[in-house]
Write an enzyme that holds these catalytic residues in place. Structure first.
Site, mmCIF file in Angstrom:
data_model
loop_
_atom_site.group_PDB
_atom_site.id
_atom_site.type_symbol
_atom_site.label_atom_id
_atom_site.label_comp_id
_atom_site.label_asym_id
_atom_site.label_seq_id
_atom_site.Cartn_x
_atom_site.Cartn_y
_atom_site.Cartn_z
ATOM 1 N N ASP A 141 90.040 35.186 -40.529
ATOM 2 C CA ASP A 141 90.038 34.407 -41.769
ATOM 3 C C ASP A 141 90.907 35.077 -42.827
ATOM 4 O O ASP A 141 90.729 36.256 -43.143
ATOM 5 C CB ASP A 141 88.608 34.268 -42.291
ATOM 6 C CG ASP A 141 87.724 33.496 -41.342
ATOM 7 O OD1 ASP A 141 87.727 32.263 -41.387
ATOM 8 O OD2 ASP A 141 87.041 34.149 -40.525
ATOM 9 N N ASP A 164 93.295 40.980 -44.510
ATOM 10 C CA ASP A 164 93.381 40.525 -45.903
ATOM 11 C C ASP A 164 92.194 40.925 -46.758
ATOM 12 O O ASP A 164 92.242 40.796 -47.981
ATOM 13 C CB ASP A 164 93.484 38.995 -45.931
ATOM 14 C CG ASP A 164 92.151 38.331 -45.605
ATOM 15 O OD1 ASP A 164 91.628 37.582 -46.438
ATOM 16 O OD2 ASP A 164 91.616 38.587 -44.506
ATOM 17 N N ASP A 219 92.885 40.513 -38.324
ATOM 18 C CA ASP A 219 91.692 39.836 -38.811
ATOM 19 C C ASP A 219 91.914 38.338 -38.562
ATOM 20 O O ASP A 219 93.031 37.926 -38.223
ATOM 21 C CB ASP A 219 91.502 40.148 -40.300
ATOM 22 C CG ASP A 219 90.280 39.458 -40.868
ATOM 23 O OD1 ASP A 219 89.255 39.368 -40.162
ATOM 24 O OD2 ASP A 219 90.337 39.004 -42.025
#
Length: 517
Positions: free
Chosen positions: A283, A464, A281
């Site tokens: 961000d 996250d 991922d």
């Protein structure tokens, strides 16, 4: 009648023709077309045409193309030379007839298309949600093409087909080798694997592989032959199969996960002699979470880490950001980018994909974007970010007392718009197409598209957010959660923050780096 299976099934292997797709009908039609024309031209006493209920089911169904030619010819006491792999469809040889049949089949696929059994699609969705590992097997060398045409390829973690059998010299059904090969790639065991078959040869092969349960699919009343071949249960539709998968779930709280940096030796052991394939991922994983999405900038040092990794491994970033935005942030042409949660993909060597069903919803997203901006303009601190296939409503800077009001406003805009749905994230609402396509499907699509077979490569996904759970759930490899998103996770390991991500990558790079000479 639905039967409850033991809650120990962790993997399911499904035959394609007749179980997943209705291509069995086209195969049968192509076999009859080919053999009837061949038999009609034979000199001497006229041979009866191929009988679908008898000849096809007994001598051809469920086995490889060339074995089907050989077995049927033997049943009629007919003999042809084996031929050469370079024989064309006009050759009077076993290879030639096989290619002739394939040409007829491809014409039928092009003309009529391939239907998917609705009950199978329903169960694929159910099993995926329960975390079941899925494999498709087929004697057909056209398996991938058929699944792609039916938009089904992304559902399966493993594919073992006629191309695999030819490349690895696997014997065809009723030998169990294709099933055992699929089981091996799924990292499963016979006692925890269910096989779903509609062909007598397939049921016999699965029983020889000593699988826990073999389900025979008798869509047209062929139950007796399947039972005689050894099927444990007979169903007419896959929705009659009920599996309690609760005991196989690996969902747990992030705090209970082993720390990835402390477990490096275990991770190296899991990778073994395979080559890692890295998925990230953006961000919160490659950059820290910040209030302003535009300020999530990759540092030059971190960019160099990714560039170095890309020289050694396949590296992909699968993000909720739009594709153009993601590329502009990373600026590395050697990486693969999947934007909008995988709805748009781009990479080296001409790799391009736009998920077609999503494009049909773009006009609705345009309308909703305007409506949302108008509806929430009174709420200070809120930011609406338009991506090609999604609308992100950021509320990180909104007062806590007004977050509920914001969420209600978004729900009101979407009322009655069944083609759209809202996804959750860290201080974000994401309006996106209500389609069964997400980061997990995009990850597996890339693995298959790039031929990164699980037997030779180890996928590693690091993310996250809640949206990363789709990838972590569908992953058959190493999943790492960065920080916490406040819910249970499908990850295997955890890291605390972005800096630990880069420390993990540095150790992985050193471990896989070639020895200096």
């Amino acid at each position: 009648m639905s039967e409850k299976l033991k809650p120990t099934i962790e993997a399911i292997i499904l035959d394609m023709d007749g179980v997943i797709t209705d291509s069995a009908r086209l195969h049968a039609q192509a076999w009859k077309q080919m053999f009837d024309a061949y038999l009609e031209k034979l000199p001497g006493k006229q041979q009866p045409p191929l009988d679908l209920p008898g000849d096809y089911k007994q001598y051809i169904d469920g086995i490889s193309r060339l074995d089907g030619v050989r077995t049927f010819l033997q049943s009629r006491n007919l003999h042809l030379p084996e031929g050469d792999p370079d024989d064309g469809p006009e050759a009077e040889s076993v290879v030639g007839l096989g290619k002739r049949k394939n040409a007829f089949f491809l014409e039928l696929v092009e003309k009529e298309g391939v239907d998917v059994f609705p009950d199978t699609l329903e169960m694929l969705k159910t099993w995926k949600k329960k975390g079941v590992k899925l494999a498709v097997i087929s004697a057909s060398q056209n398996c991938r093409k058929i699944l792609e045409s039916a938009d089904l390829l992304h559902w399966f973690d493993v594919r073992v087909d006629g191309e695999t059998a030819r490349r690895e010299q696997l014997p065809g059904k009723p030998a169990p080798d294709v099933f055992l090969r699929a089981m091996q790639e799924l990292r499963a065991s016979p006692e925890h694997t269910l096989v779903v078959e509609d062909a007598i040869a397939g049921v016999k092969a699965a029983k020889r592989g000593h699988f826990s349960l073999v389900i025979g699919v008798a869509r047209n009343g062929e139950a007796e032959g399947l039972l005689h071949a050894g099927a444990d249960q007979i169903v007419k539709q896959l929705t009659e199969i009920a599996i309690d998968m609760e005991t196989t779930s690996r969902v747990q709280l992030p705090d209970s996960l082993p720390h990835a940096l402390e477990g490096m030796q275990q991770i190296f052991s899991e990778i073994g002699d395979k080559k890692p394939v890295l998925f990230f991922d953006y961000d919160g994983t490659l950059t820290p979470i910040v209030d302003d999405p535009d300020a999530a900038i990759l540092t030059d040092g971190h960019r160099q880490v990714l560039a170095d990794l890309a020289e050694q491994f396949t590296v992909a970033i699968i993000s909720g950001r739009g594709l153009a935005d993601l590329r502009s942030k990373v600026r590395l042409d050697q990486l693969i980018y999947a934007g909008s949660h995988g709805f748009e993909i781009s990479g080296p060597h001409g790799l391009e994909m736009q998920y077609a069903p999503g494009q049909e919803i773009l006009p609705q997203l345009d309308e909703v974007e305007k409506a949302v901006k108008k509806q929430i303009q009174r709420i200070e601190g809120c930011e609406v970010e338009r991506k090609k296939y999604a609308i992100a409503v950021h509320y990180r800077r909104v007062e806590k007392t007004r977050v509920k009001e914001l969420k209600q406003a978004v729900r009101e805009v979407l009322e009655g718009r069944e083609q759209l749905k809202v996804g959750k994230g860290k201080k974000i609402l994401e309006i996106k197409p209500n389609l069964d396509w997400h980061k997990g499907h995009a990850l597996n699509w890339l693995l298959d598209k790039l031929d990164l077979a699980r037997s030779r490569y180890q996928p590693i996904f690091i993310g996250d957010d809640i949206t990363d759970e789709d990838a972590l759930r569908d992953l058959r490899g190493t999943g790492i959660l960065v920080g916490t998103h406040g819910e249970k996770t499908h990850a295997n390991y955890r890291l605390n923050d972005t800096e630990e991500v880069y420390e993990f990558l540095a150790r992985l790079h050193r471990w896989q780096a070639p020895d200096p000479k």
